[in-house]
Design a protein around this motif. Structure first.
Motif, PDB file in Angstrom:
ATOM      1  N   ALA A 103       0.854  -1.047  -0.086  1.00 31.80           N
ATOM      2  CA  ALA A 103       0.056  -0.112   0.144  1.00 31.80           C
ATOM      3  C   ALA A 103       0.819   1.116   0.103  1.00 31.80           C
ATOM      4  O   ALA A 103       0.641   2.167  -0.654  1.00 31.80           O
ATOM      5  N   GLU A 104       1.954   1.259   0.716  1.00 29.94           N
ATOM      6  CA  GLU A 104       2.938   2.336   0.796  1.00 29.94           C
ATOM      7  C   GLU A 104       3.343   2.630  -0.849  1.00 29.94           C
ATOM      8  O   GLU A 104       3.772   3.935  -1.084  1.00 29.94           O
ATOM      9  N   GLU A 158      -7.842  -5.749   1.725  1.00 30.27           N
ATOM     10  CA  GLU A 158      -6.879  -5.220   2.852  1.00 30.27           C
ATOM     11  C   GLU A 158      -5.921  -3.886   2.416  1.00 30.27           C
ATOM     12  O   GLU A 158      -5.918  -2.760   3.350  1.00 30.27           O
ATOM     13  N   LYS A 159      -5.520  -4.261   1.212  1.00 34.65           N
ATOM     14  CA  LYS A 159      -4.732  -2.959   0.734  1.00 34.65           C
ATOM     15  C   LYS A 159      -5.375  -1.657   0.509  1.00 34.65           C
ATOM     16  O   LYS A 159      -4.972  -0.669   0.990  1.00 34.65           O
ATOM     17  N   ARG A 161      -7.951  -0.851   2.106  1.00 39.89           N
ATOM     18  CA  ARG A 161      -8.756  -0.104   3.236  1.00 39.89           C
ATOM     19  C   ARG A 161      -7.271   0.716   3.770  1.00 39.89           C
ATOM     20  O   ARG A 161      -7.555   1.545   4.594  1.00 39.89           O
ATOM     21  N   ARG A 162      -6.118   0.428   3.535  1.00 42.57           N
ATOM     22  CA  ARG A 162      -4.990   1.137   4.114  1.00 42.57           C
ATOM     23  C   ARG A 162      -4.559   2.342   3.270  1.00 42.57           C
ATOM     24  O   ARG A 162      -4.125   3.381   3.661  1.00 42.57           O
TER      25      ARG A 162
END
Length: 219
Positions: A103-104, A158-159, A161-162
């Protein structure tokens, strides 16, 4: 007339998650959030909708050419100048397992788009437009049960949501605007990836309320 450039993927293009045939794969013009945003501004503002299905922020799709958003964006921005505001809503395709992207890294790509906007504007002798980063609504956790099973998985959800927190941090660093679409659009369509018609309406309203004073073109 003020111009707003909206740079995004299939949710900016207007993909209809409830379509039953290719004939209704795309929402009618008036349903799309970009068109609704233009209607809210009225005659003083033109919204340039640059949505492309499958567009990523910065990754090359090994099968589908031309989807890397960073590569095409300079052409898109220069051809649209002058613009008062650029709205980015990307990242949904970047969370696909195909790209194995943290995600970063996705968020760094979004930040690069904003920085690129400022640099290109200076180089072209244009006023730097305001920038609004919109974090896309997160991919639904049930995506593996829908029509995009195999393209998205639970790691995608999941990603995604980040991304809002990471996008907001980038926007804060540069003084850009930020909006989390997941806070306003409600439930996604039945494919767990694309906005419903109501979601398009809600997103347009939320963006308008945030940027109407920036453009000075509201009714």
């Amino acid at each position: 007339m003020k111009q707003i450039l909206c740079y995004g993927d299939s949710n900016t293009w207007g993909h209809n998650p409830d379509c039953t045939s290719l004939a209704d794969l795309r929402y009618p013009y008036a349903v799309r959030w970009t068109s609704r945003l233009e209607a809210l501004f009225g005659e003083g503002c033109r919204v340039l909708a640059q949505g492309l299905c499958g567009r990523t922020i910065s990754f090359d799709d090994p099968v589908d050419d031309g989807k890397n958003g960073l590569k095409y964006y300079p052409i898109c921005l220069e051809s649209a100048m002058p613009v008062e505001l650029v709205i980015f809503m990307l990242g949904t395709n970047d969370v696909r397992p195909l790209f194995h992207a943290p995600a970063e890294e996705i968020a760094r790509g979004m930040e690069r788009l904003g920085v690129l906007t400022e640099r290109i504007s200076r180089e072209c002798g244009q006023k730097t437009p305001d920038i609004l980063i919109v974090a896309p609504a997160p991919v639904g956790e049930q995506v593996e049960e829908g029509e995009f099973a195999g393209i998205y998985d639970r790691t995608s959800a999941e990603k995604s949501r980040r991304l809002p927190a990471l996008y907001q941090a980038a926007a804060d660093r540069h003084g850009w605007g930020f909006l989390n679409a997941g806070d306003v659009v409600g439930e996604l369509g039945r494919d767990y990836v694309h906005l419903s018609a109501l979601g398009h309406e809600k997103l347009a309203g939320a963006i308008f309320e945030q940027v109407k004073d920036l453009t000075g073109a509201a009714k």
